[in-house]
Design an enzyme around this catalytic site. Structure first.
Site, PDB file in Angstrom:
ATOM      1  N   SER A   4      12.995 -22.512 -82.501  1.00  0.00           N
ATOM      2  CA  SER A   4      12.293 -22.764 -83.762  1.00  0.00           C
ATOM      3  C   SER A   4      10.796 -22.702 -83.496  1.00  0.00           C
ATOM      4  O   SER A   4      10.361 -22.510 -82.360  1.00  0.00           O
ATOM      5  CB  SER A   4      12.674 -24.131 -84.320  1.00  0.00           C
ATOM      6  OG  SER A   4      11.985 -25.135 -83.593  1.00  0.00           O
ATOM      7  N   LYS A   5      10.055 -22.902 -84.556  1.00  0.00           N
ATOM      8  CA  LYS A   5       8.598 -22.788 -84.445  1.00  0.00           C
ATOM      9  C   LYS A   5       8.008 -23.713 -83.375  1.00  0.00           C
ATOM     10  O   LYS A   5       6.943 -23.443 -82.847  1.00  0.00           O
ATOM     11  CB  LYS A   5       7.941 -23.088 -85.800  1.00  0.00           C
ATOM     12  CG  LYS A   5       8.198 -21.981 -86.803  1.00  0.00           C
ATOM     13  CD  LYS A   5       7.151 -21.949 -87.896  1.00  0.00           C
ATOM     14  CE  LYS A   5       7.418 -20.818 -88.865  1.00  0.00           C
ATOM     15  NZ  LYS A   5       7.923 -21.248 -90.162  1.00  0.00           N
ATOM     16  N   ARG A   6       8.719 -24.792 -83.089  1.00  0.00           N
ATOM     17  CA  ARG A   6       8.228 -25.723 -82.066  1.00  0.00           C
ATOM     18  C   ARG A   6       8.057 -25.023 -80.715  1.00  0.00           C
ATOM     19  O   ARG A   6       7.288 -25.454 -79.874  1.00  0.00           O
ATOM     20  CB  ARG A   6       9.223 -26.871 -81.871  1.00  0.00           C
ATOM     21  CG  ARG A   6       9.196 -27.906 -82.946  1.00  0.00           C
ATOM     22  CD  ARG A   6      10.171 -29.013 -82.625  1.00  0.00           C
ATOM     23  NE  ARG A   6      11.556 -28.539 -82.539  1.00  0.00           N
ATOM     24  CZ  ARG A   6      12.300 -28.599 -81.458  1.00  0.00           C
ATOM     25  NH1 ARG A   6      11.829 -29.102 -80.348  1.00  0.00           N
ATOM     26  NH2 ARG A   6      13.548 -28.162 -81.478  1.00  0.00           N
ATOM     27  N   HIS A   7       8.835 -23.972 -80.501  1.00  0.00           N
ATOM     28  CA  HIS A   7       8.820 -23.315 -79.195  1.00  0.00           C
ATOM     29  C   HIS A   7       7.812 -22.176 -79.116  1.00  0.00           C
ATOM     30  O   HIS A   7       7.794 -21.436 -78.154  1.00  0.00           O
ATOM     31  CB  HIS A   7      10.221 -22.772 -78.877  1.00  0.00           C
ATOM     32  CG  HIS A   7      11.277 -23.819 -78.886  1.00  0.00           C
ATOM     33  ND1 HIS A   7      12.194 -23.940 -79.909  1.00  0.00           N
ATOM     34  CD2 HIS A   7      11.541 -24.821 -78.019  1.00  0.00           C
ATOM     35  CE1 HIS A   7      12.999 -24.960 -79.652  1.00  0.00           C
ATOM     36  NE2 HIS A   7      12.618 -25.520 -78.517  1.00  0.00           N
ATOM     37  N   GLY A   8       6.989 -22.031 -80.128  1.00  0.00           N
ATOM     38  CA  GLY A   8       6.060 -20.892 -80.152  1.00  0.00           C
ATOM     39  C   GLY A   8       6.393 -20.062 -81.369  1.00  0.00           C
ATOM     40  O   GLY A   8       7.306 -20.392 -82.126  1.00  0.00           O
TER      41      GLY A   8
END
Ligand code: GLU
Length: 502
Positions: free
Chosen positions: A263-267
């Protein structure tokens, strides 16, 4: 024709979600690679029957990202000198035709039950599961299949809405081999008669995907692992319509480093963001190839041609792939370092122009011709130092815009045991003596002398110079930088900075 000699036809079938997810890009790329490898056809089909979500712009974003990646597709309705992708929303008649055929052959039936009443029954059943009841999940009891022809006609005549349900054969065993997940066996008795055409006339995914894949003569379905569980239903439809069943390859999930769904948390997770951030398509593709596929234990960089040659569906790993942003960054830096200067110049020029435009500035020193020349001189200096094109902007912007000293620069020498003013005055005089072409060799020679006379390390002198001319302790190689900047501008900036700290 025997299956082995059949032309390979694969497809990428995105739903327009608003962006091209990194995982979908990998699916597209694996399909494309396989088509190239087998001299087959790569087909693009937009699954846009979900009218509520479907918006033209979201389709354009996906097409643009695919084009940017160079994943060109082979056929589709002609449009504007090329091919438009196939679009499910334009094929509704076709889905209807095959659904009618299934009804006629008693392999599907109209269901007049209202979704609300079925939902209530389902909920009620769930309730009973915790209390008394038989513990089995709710399965539609086919009551509409049992309706007489007369009731069906009466219902249709009265305008009662209906869905079309697929009649799941009793006790049929579904067996298939997935290239990655191996042999899979499912008993059809666990599958409820599922809807293939909704009350609003639109097909459901499991149904339209089969009609399209069959009519488009797809030989290999390569898609995300999330669709593995849909495959048995799809096989039932292939069988019912007498279509050839393609080979299936489901690609492992892509997880973040922490093992959670990417998800966006990972980049960034959309290709558009990577384009914006100055990644190269070669690097993105190379990295995508490594998500779930490997040639051997050690090789990490592959050209597209090497990938076409080495890629095999058989060597896809079923272990979920882990997305590693730092590795992608490394791969991107690798491609930048190994790029022809002339190609890199063009890419940097685009970035720099975009940057200047965003600041409503143009290079104060340069006409467009000069801009190109300047970039050509800068390129070799930054090539080894950047991992993305965008990153180059931070490094080179003082070549193009006036320096506005940051507070950090203004106070850089405060509390440092160093007489920056004295050093800068010496630097100024030493550089002033260099001839107007300002060759790196000479400026270096003169600054070495400054260091010697002041009993300082050359590094210290360079650091002081950088803060003054670059507004940063980091710059491309200093002497070459000053040469490109020119004598006048270099001296002016040193003077400006001296004023600030005086
Ligand atoms: N539209 C589906 C998706 O985006 C396609 C799945 C498939 O390839 O069959 O997930």
């Amino acid at each position: 024709m025997d299956k082995k000699n059949k032309e390979v036809r694969v497809r990428f079938a995105p739903s327009p979600t608003g962006y091209l997810h990194i995982g979908s890009a990998r699916t597209a790329f694996f399909n494309w690679l396989y088509a190239k490898k087998k001299a087959g056809q790569f087909i693009l089909r937009i699954e846009d029957t979900d009218i509520a979500r479907h918006q033209e712009e979201t389709i354009d974003i996906i097409l643009n990202s695919l084009k940017w990646l160079g994943l060109d597709w082979n056929e589709g309705p002609e449009s504007g000198g090329g091919y438009g992708p196939y679009r499910q929303s334009l094929r509704l008649e076709i889905y209807k035709k095959y659904a009618d055929k299934l009804i006629e052959e008693k392999k599907a039936y109209r269901c007049f039950c209202s979704p609300e009443s079925l939902k209530a029954e389902r909920e009620n059943k769930k309730d009973r599961e915790v209390g008394p009841g038989d513990g089995k999940a709710f399965k539609y009891d086919r009551r509409c299949f049992k309706l007489s022809q007369k009731s069906i006609e009466a219902n249709i005549e009265s305008g009662k809405p209906f869905a079309i349900r697929f009649m799941v054969p009793e006790n049929e065993v579904i067996n298939f081999r997935d290239t990655v997940y191996g042999n899979i066996t499912i008993n059809a008795s666990n599958i409820e008669d599922f809807i293939i055409i909704r009350t609003n006339g639109l097909p459901t995914y499991n149904y339209s995907v089969v009609v399209d894949d069959a009519l488009m003569k797809i030989t290999h379905v390569i898609r995300g692992e999330d669709h593995l569980s849909n495959t048995p239903k799809q096989i039932l439809i292939y069988r019912a319509l007498g279509f050839d069943i393609p080979d299936f390859t489901h690609l492992p999930m892509i997880l973040g480093q922490d093992g959670q769904k990417l998800s966006k948390r990972h980049g960034s997770i959309s290709i558009e963001k990577y384009i914006e951030d100055g990644f190269l398509k070669e690097a993105i593709l190379n990295y995508l190839a490594l998500l779930g596929w490997a040639y051997d234990e050690k090789t990490t960089t592959f050209s597209i041609d090497e990938l076409i040659e080495k890629f095999e569906l058989d060597s896809i790993n079923k272990k979920p792939a882990k997305f590693d942003y730092d590795k992608l960054l490394w791969v991107n830096g690798y491609y930048i370092r190994n790029m022809e200067n002339s190609v890199l110049e063009k890419l940097l020029e685009t970035q720099i122009k975009k940057y200047l435009a965003s600041r409503e500035m143009s290079d104060p020193e340069s006409s467009p011709g000069n801009l190109q020349q300047k970039i050509a001189r800068i390129t070799p200096l930054v090539k080894e130092r950047i991992k993305t094109l965008k990153e180059s902007i931070n490094l080179v912007s003082p070549f193009f815009i006036e320096t506005v000293y940051s507070d950090q620069s203004k106070n850089y020498f405060k509390n440092k045991n160093i007489d920056a003013l004295k050093i800068l005055n010496s630097i100024y005089s030493a550089l002033d003596e260099v001839d107007d072409r300002f060759p790196a060799k000479e400026t270096e020679g003169n600054l070495r002398l400054v260091a010697k006379n002041l009993n300082l390390n050359l590094r210290k002198v360079a650091e002081v110079t950088r803060i003054a001319i670059w507004n940063s302790p980091v710059s491309p190689p200093l002497f070459e930088t000053m040469e490109i900047l020119g004598k006048e501008l270099t001296l002016r900036r040193i003077k400006d900075y001296i004023k600030i700290i005086s």
